[in-house]
Design an enzyme around this catalytic site. Structure first.
Site: not given
Ligand code: NAI
Length: 244
Positions: A149
């Site tokens: 990651y």
């Molecule tokens: P979340 O779990 O709600 O969203 C992640 C999304 O990515 C989900 O909708 C999931 O279905 C989708 N996903 C996973 N694999 C996939 C694939 N192969 N194809 C298409 N979609 C796929 O969690 P969140 O927190 O909203 O995460 C969104 C983004 O923010 C991610 O890129 C995460 O790395 C990033 N992020 C989150 C942080 C946090 O503290 N929540 C901090 C820094 C970055």
């Protein structure tokens, strides 16, 4: 949020990984500013649930960003596209020391962003569109608990710069947002560890974890005319976490 309700009127946006968490908040903010938004979800159930509750400017489609043909098929349905947010993300934590899982995490978080950007590029060019990639605090520091990651999110910052340079001649801007610790299902495991939750809260100068809505305003700004000369940048939205 205090943007004009017509700031993004007439714009078409695509938000990958947008059926939940940060992506869903960004999509909602875009729609509140007048854009038509397609969000994508990895699972059919999340797409169905999203569409059942979505407002009139929001629609979900299934998409796995590791499937290049599916990405191209989805983009073929658009006749116009102004905004792309690469928000799909995956983490396997300690298991990422397995090279196969390391590669999978890179494929979703990093290569997936390139795949979607390249497939969207011709659609974005006529209007001089905007791309926002979602980076992380682990774009800046190592992650012994999640080596894949951290490598992927570090790569997202560099990819953002490279695409910004390459796409600038077409008037397409490419930026990234690096969220701090945000309360979503992505961080549920960390939040369930009360000591870890508190350590992160205390280290954050603003004294709290972030909410998905905290990230959305930065995305609206980066995709609006107010950011017309901003490209190749990574904007932390972290309550000051990186400053300490
Ligand atoms: P979340 O779990 O709600 O969203 C992640 C999304 O990515 C989900 O909708 C999931 O279905 C989708 N996903 C996973 N694999 C996939 C694939 N192969 N194809 C298409 N979609 C796929 O969690 P969140 O927190 O909203 O995460 C969104 C983004 O923010 C991610 O890129 C995460 O790395 C990033 N992020 C989150 C942080 C946090 O503290 N929540 C901090 C820094 C970055």
């Amino acid at each position: 949020m205090s943007f004009a309700p017509d700031l993004l009127a007439g714009r078409q946006a695509l938000v990958t990984g947008g059926t939940s968490g940060i992506g869903a908040a960004i999509a909602t903010a875009f729609a509140a500013c007048g854009a038509q938004v397609v969000v994508t979800g990895r699972q059919a159930i999340s797409v169905a649930d999203y569409n059942a509750a979505a407002g009139e400017r929001l629609r979900a489609e299934p998409l796995d960003v590791t499937d290049g043909a599916a990405v191209v098929r989805l983009l073929a349905h658009f006749t116009r596209l102004d905004i792309v947010v690469n928000c799909a993300g995956l983490i396997h934590r300690e298991a990422e020391y397995d090279p196969a899982l390391f590669a999978q995490v890179l494929d979703v978080n990093l290569t997936g962003s390139l795949r979607v950007a390249e497939a969207a590029r011709a659609l974005l060019a006529p209007q001089g569109g905007a791309i926002v990639n979602i980076a992380s605090m682990l774009s800046f520091v190592g992650g012994a608990h999640a080596p894949g990651y951290a490598a992927a999110k570090g790569g997202v910052v560099q990819l953002t710069k490279s695409l910004a340079i390459r796409y600038a001649a077409q008037g397409i801007r490419v930026n990234a947002i690096a969220p701090g610790w945000i309360e979503t299902k992505f961080t549920r495991a960390v939040r369930e560890d009360a000591a870890r939750y508190e350590t992160i809260r205390v280290r954050t100068p603003m004294g709290r974890w972030g909410r998905p809505e905290d990230v959305a305003g930065a995305a609206v700004f980066l995709c609006s005319p107010a950011a017309a000369f901003v490209t190749g940048a990574t904007l932390p939205v972290d309550g000051g976490y990186l400053a300490t």
